[in-house]
Write a protein that holds these residues in place. Structure first.
Motif, short mmCIF file in Angstrom:
data_model
loop_
_atom_site.label_atom_id
_atom_site.label_comp_id
_atom_site.label_asym_id
_atom_site.label_seq_id
_atom_site.Cartn_x
_atom_site.Cartn_y
_atom_site.Cartn_z
N VAL A 273 35.79 39.78 14.27
CA VAL A 273 36.77 38.79 13.81
C VAL A 273 38.07 39.47 13.42
CG1 VAL A 273 37.28 37.16 11.94
CG2 VAL A 273 35.09 37.05 13.11
N SER B 274 41.59 38.07 15.28
CA SER B 274 42.64 37.85 14.30
C SER B 274 44.01 37.90 14.97
CB SER B 274 42.55 38.90 13.20
OG SER B 274 43.50 38.66 12.22
N PRO C 142 41.16 33.61 12.84
CA PRO C 142 40.29 32.45 12.94
C PRO C 142 40.27 31.58 11.68
CG PRO C 142 38.96 34.31 12.36
CD PRO C 142 40.39 34.80 12.45
#
Length: 172
Positions: free
Chosen positions: A69, A74, A91
């Protein structure tokens, strides 16, 4: 497509700082080391080891999901449309956050320190109540709204401000 949906300016920023990558990868490496030591080799990890089930859950979160992530998904997307500025920090934002021109009474290009003024990168609020949306760099556009000040980080401050000037002049 409605006229308000037409994108005049578009920018995507991603994590590029070495120190962010180093911190995320160091945390990931420690989680992988602990997982391999405890789950694969059966040697408890640390002075007060977690159960194997807890270790697997922590490893999945911080050894797999967190780095994917933070480093993979990102990104900060910024759009200037005819009715306002739209930003989305993926996100974390599912939809675009919009700042409509009718609510903006002033804007300017600035150079600032994300660490000193806001305490870091991402979505940050400082002691003055100002909000920053930034992933990389120290250039941005400061928006003065009715009840708050917002800073949107950008790698192309001149193009961003030019797009704002063009759209705002058309509305007058």
């Amino acid at each position: 497509m409605k006229m308000n949906d037409k994108v005049v300016y578009w920018e995507v920023q991603r994590q590029r700082q070495f120190w962010v990558w180093a911190i995320v990868l160091l945390c990931t490496a420690i989680m992988w080391y602990g997982f391999i030591q405890q789950i694969i080799f059966g040697v408890p990890f640390g002075n007060n080891p977690a159960s194997d089930g807890t270790m697997i859950v922590i490893w999945v979160i911080f050894g797999v999901i967190f780095p994917v992530v933070m480093l993979g998904f990102s990104k900060l997307t910024t759009e200037v449309r005819h009715d306002g500025i739209y930003i989305r920090l993926s996100p974390f934002h599912i939809r675009y956050k919009k700042f409509l021109f009718k609510d903006i009474y002033d804007y300017k290009s600035i150079t600032y320190s994300p660490i000193k003024q806001f305490g870091g990168i991402g979505i940050r609020i400082n002691m003055k109540g100002e909000t920053a949306y930034n992933l990389y760099g120290k250039k941005g556009i400061e928006l003065k709204l009715k009840y708050e000040t917002v800073v949107i980080g950008t790698q192309k401050p001149d193009e961003f401000k030019e797009a704002l000037d063009v759209v705002c002049n058309k509305q007058k």
